[in-house]
Scaffold this active site. Structure first.
Site, PDB file in Angstrom:
ATOM      1  N   LYS A 154       5.363  -1.709 -11.404  1.00 46.00           N
ATOM      2  CA  LYS A 154       4.943  -0.362 -11.774  1.00 46.00           C
ATOM      3  C   LYS A 154       6.105   0.629 -11.734  1.00 46.00           C
ATOM      4  CE  LYS A 154       0.218  -0.833  -9.905  1.00 46.00           C
ATOM      5  NZ  LYS A 154      -0.541  -0.708 -11.160  1.00 46.00           N
ATOM      6  N   GLY A 157     -10.870  -0.734  -9.241  1.00 44.06           N
ATOM      7  CA  GLY A 157     -12.131  -0.898  -8.517  1.00 44.06           C
ATOM      8  C   GLY A 157     -12.783  -2.254  -8.638  1.00 44.06           C
TER       9      GLY A 157
END
Length: 296
Positions: free
Chosen positions: A83, A216
């Site tokens: 990232k 999630g």
């Protein structure tokens, strides 16, 4: 657009297509990376802290230490992603130089630029970016993203936002598919997206690049839900290595993505997984705690 740039874009999108139908897992060290590979992950995301820990610990979240990423690269044979902060093109240059396979310009890290995203078409390495809707997705693709994922609400273990973003995207794609040519121009202006990409979506009935679920996903059922809603694959972050039996849960989620339409197999892989990550419901988050609002 020159043939050289177009070819590069096609190659990068093709590389992302190779991950279709797979699971990409967040890992923080070489041992976790080996567990993910053994479980059947199609790629790993190397980072120093999973999103749930970033939430809990606060502070500024930045690109991971390149030496840690190199250790993970050496430990596995599957692709390794990493990232960078939104807008931080120097972090992206560093990751490209050490040979990561994909770069995620991620809202999970603290944004470096609150106005501009990275011009991803300048890079050889393919980028993945998050989106909440069709406009966000097409803006990222126009910048050079080769892969899109839902933003969801990372680090919560609550899949509701990933579901919301996927249903929003699918609804908008159905809408553009039914539009006349003149309506497409108006809609492109409305969602601040390039008209050529809006037209391409209307013709294809989907995004022109792969679209994964993220944010999630914590159980095999969550993963299968996102696949049945039309996603091309799944990112799993905190949900695996913050659970009671990471190796078993990782294998179960991979099988769930492969057999997402078979309730019997889904029931089988959901048994005796140990405790899921505790998580936090999205409805309990204050607005300033929501990561999905980062970027535009």
């Amino acid at each position: 657009m020159s043939a050289e740039i177009k070819g590069s874009t096609q190659v990068k999108a093709g590389l992302a297509q190779m991950l279709k139908g797979g699971v990409i897992m967040d890992v923080v060290n070489a041992e976790q990376a080996r567990i993910a590979e053994a479980a059947g992950a199609c790629a790993v995301m190397a980072l120093e802290r999973v999103p749930a820990d970033i939430r809990a610990q606060g502070g500024v979240a930045r690109m991971s230490d390149p030496s840690m990423i190199k250790e993970i690269q050496a430990a596995v044979s599957i692709p390794v992603m990493a990232k960078v902060r939104i807008g931080h093109f120097v972090e992206a240059q560093i990751l490209e130089s050490i040979g990561v396979d994909y770069i995620d310009e991620s809202e999970v890290l603290t944004p470096a630029d609150d106005i501009n995203h990275i011009e991803k078409s300048k890079f050889t390495v393919p980028f993945v970016c998050g989106s909440r809707n069709l406009g966000e997705a097409l803006r990222r693709i126009s910048e050079g993203a080769a892969m899109i994922r839902t933003k969801g609400e990372a680090g919560t273990g609550d899949v509701v936002e990933a579901v919301r973003h996927t249903r929003q995207m699918q609804g908008e794609l159905r809408r553009v598919k039914s539009m006349s040519p003149d309506e497409l121009y108006t809609y492109a202006k409305e969602i601040a997206a390039p008209i050529d990409l809006v037209k391409e979506c209307a013709q294809l009935g989907r995004l022109p690049v792969v679209n994964f679920a993220a944010g999630g996903v914590a159980t095999p059922a969550d993963a299968a839900l996102m696949m049945q809603l039309g996603c091309d694959g799944v990112f799993v972050g905190s949900g695996i290595f913050l659970s009671g039996d990471p190796a078993k849960r990782a294998r179960a989620i991979v099988r769930a993505v492969t057999h997402y339409n078979d309730p019997k197999i889904l029931a089988e892989v959901s048994e005796n997984l140990g405790a899921a990550m505790v998580g936090r419901s999205v409805s309990s988050l204050e607005e300033k705690e929501k990561l999905a609002t980062r970027g535009w």
